[in-house]
Scaffold this motif. Structure first.
Motif, PDB file in Angstrom:
ATOM      1  N   TYR A 130       0.961  -1.209  -0.046  1.00 49.58           N
ATOM      2  CA  TYR A 130       0.048  -0.007   0.067  1.00 49.58           C
ATOM      3  C   TYR A 130       0.877   0.985   0.067  1.00 49.58           C
ATOM      4  O   TYR A 130       2.080   1.004   0.192  1.00 49.58           O
ATOM      5  N   SER A 136      -4.250   0.380  -1.624  1.00 54.57           N
ATOM      6  CA  SER A 136      -3.661  -0.856  -1.757  1.00 54.57           C
ATOM      7  C   SER A 136      -3.205  -1.268  -3.213  1.00 54.57           C
ATOM      8  O   SER A 136      -3.837  -0.895  -4.087  1.00 54.57           O
ATOM      9  N   SER A 190      -7.688   2.267   1.553  1.00 53.76           N
ATOM     10  CA  SER A 190      -7.195   1.148   2.126  1.00 53.76           C
ATOM     11  C   SER A 190      -5.523   1.056   2.365  1.00 53.76           C
ATOM     12  O   SER A 190      -5.092   1.863   1.780  1.00 53.76           O
ATOM     13  N   GLU A 194      -2.821  -1.451   4.832  1.00 51.51           N
ATOM     14  CA  GLU A 194      -2.081  -2.959   5.095  1.00 51.51           C
ATOM     15  C   GLU A 194      -3.390  -3.914   4.400  1.00 51.51           C
ATOM     16  O   GLU A 194      -4.582  -3.808   4.663  1.00 51.51           O
ATOM     17  N   CYS A 195      -2.583  -4.840   3.671  1.00 48.88           N
ATOM     18  CA  CYS A 195      -3.596  -5.700   2.989  1.00 48.88           C
ATOM     19  C   CYS A 195      -2.938  -7.146   3.138  1.00 48.88           C
ATOM     20  O   CYS A 195      -1.684  -7.267   2.990  1.00 48.88           O
ATOM     21  N   CYS A 205      -8.303  -9.014  -2.653  1.00 47.56           N
ATOM     22  CA  CYS A 205      -7.808  -8.234  -1.818  1.00 47.56           C
ATOM     23  C   CYS A 205      -8.766  -8.087  -0.653  1.00 47.56           C
ATOM     24  O   CYS A 205      -9.587  -7.484  -0.970  1.00 47.56           O
ATOM     25  N   ALA A 232      -8.345  -5.656   2.919  1.00 47.83           N
ATOM     26  CA  ALA A 232      -7.577  -4.564   3.507  1.00 47.83           C
ATOM     27  C   ALA A 232      -8.208  -4.075   4.578  1.00 47.83           C
ATOM     28  O   ALA A 232      -9.313  -3.665   4.832  1.00 47.83           O
TER      29      ALA A 232
END
Length: 429
Positions: free
Chosen positions: A177, A197, A220, A222-223, A239, A241
């Motif tokens: 991200y 992200s 968004s 951290e994923c 994904c 996130a």
């Protein structure tokens, strides 16, 4: 609620009397050697700006227990004058190589300082191992060759944290991200940014890397990502996130991460204030073993088409189910739970959570293991490495293992509802 059953756990990293703290877990399972690699950050204090080095423990899986070696410092996973953060490992099954991606941040410069000033002091790095983590290469800094001038458009960025994934084509996926600079000098005030992200990827077994277009809306950070096979044969990159919207964000890519469609809010997956990192892992639905029997045929037909349920395993690719781990409390980081979705494209498909740790808990990372008992169907098993504690969520990092059967059996039902059969309870809305 479901019964208060918790999987047995081991503490792998524990806060030291000196204040040294271990945070941001990442977990990788290597099938060919039946071993786990557990990574995290070693910090001088719990604060992000006091991160220092990356450390690792290696565990050998003996079907009913894991034998762990002592902690070791990954001395090559660093740049001089920078602190190493956000371990993000991925395993290339074709070459047997482990890549450990991470970010290197200059000195004790905080993320907030980078966001306010727009002065990005973060680098993208990795080390690799060709012997299942026994030894590691020297560090490679990809910032200039991979990100190039785009770095000027990002106030800061990061990978993961937690595991990456490999697609059936061989493509390696590193979730990431970035905070895009929307306005650098907004009437003399601080830099204005928005978070998005995306992923870094390689089609050459790590020799050359690229990055895809970011998820545009909603914001968004951290994923993690999962390759999802659907019952109609379509494959998507899913994904999941972190966000500050009170719930998670999910998005789909139909070109293996090169571009993501606009995201959706997943209201069943709540976030505490400011959000928290969570983990997702995919696995093939276990309908090879059960789809042909009358006992399991009825609940499966309610989800999958009659054609899919009746098809022979020789001609039918099982769809991907997804497990998700995250704190379940909407107010603070505590009570780590695991959720199940049999239709991850649908944001309303998630089960209610089975709480596997009662108390302060935060970041986690999941791994999938397929046990192959002799003369018996494969058993889907999951491992979870997670931050936990009694006073704070950052007292220790724990490890536990549970089977798919345990997960399904302990998913809670709605009030007043009788517990359903083992597979029917997958589909509680």
């Amino acid at each position: 609620m479901g019964s208060q059953y918790f999987p047995a756990r081991s503490v792998l990293f524990q806060k030291e009397p000196s204040g040294v703290t271990y945070r941001v877990p990442a977990l990788l399972y290597i099938p060919r050697s039946s071993c786990f690699l557990a990574f995290c950050e070693e910090r001088l204090t719990p604060a992000d700006a006091q991160a220092h080095l990356l450390v690792m423990r290696k565990g050998t899986f003996y079907k009913n227990y894991v034998e762990w070696k002592d902690m070791e410092v990954l001395s090559t996973a660093r740049l001089e004058g920078y602190r190493s953060m956000n371990p993000c490992p991925v395993y290339d099954e074709f070459t047997g190589t482990v890549f450990l991606f991470f970010i290197a941040v200059l000195g004790h410069t905080s993320e907030s300082y980078q966001l306010i000033t727009g002065k990005n002091v973060t680098r993208l790095c990795y080390v690799s191992s060709s012997d299942q983590g026994a030894t590691w290469s020297s560090v490679t800094d990809l910032t200039k060759t991979l990100i190039g001038d785009t770095i000027k458009e990002w106030a800061t960025f990061a990978v993961g944290p937690g595991h990456g994934t490999q697609l059936k084509s061989g493509r390696l996926i590193i979730p990431a991200y970035a905070y895009h600079i929307d306005c650098r000098n907004c009437f003399g005030r601080k830099c204005k940014t928005s978070s998005h992200s995306f992923c870094f990827y390689s089609d050459t077994h790590g020799n050359v890397w690229h990055f895809g277009e970011a998820l545009s809306v909603p914001e968004s950070v951290e994923c993690q990502m999962v390759s999802v096979d659907e019952e109609n044969g379509v494959n998507v990159l899913y994904c999941n996130a972190r966000s500050v919207s009170g719930c998670r964000v999910q998005a789909l890519s139909f070109d293996n991460g090169a571009d993501f469609h606009d995201g959706q809010l997943v209201h069943k997956l709540v976030e505490p204030k400011n959000g928290c990192h969570g983990s997702v892992i995919g696995f093939p639905a276990p309908i090879y073993q059960f789809g042909q029997t009358q006992h399991f045929l009825k609940p499966l037909k309610s989800i999958y088409s009659p054609l899919a349920v009746s098809m022979s395993p020789l001609n039918f690719l099982p769809p991907t189910w997804v497990v998700y781990a995250h704190p379940t409390c909407s107010k603070t980081r505590r009570d780590l739970g695991v959720y199940l979705s049999v239709l991850p494209r649908d944001p309303d498909s998630w089960s209610r959570p089975w709480i596997i740790y009662k108390g302060p808990s935060a970041y986690s990372d999941l791994a999938y293991v397929e046990l192959m008992p002799p003369d018996a169907p494969a058993v889907p098993v999951f491992a979870c490495l997670f931050e936990s504690g009694t006073k704070t969520a950052y007292d220790e990092i724990s490890f536990c293992i549970f089977t798919l059967y345990e997960l399904i059996e302990h998913l809670p039902q709605r009030n007043g509802e009788k517990r359903k059969g083992l597979w029917e309870c997958c589909f509680v809305s």
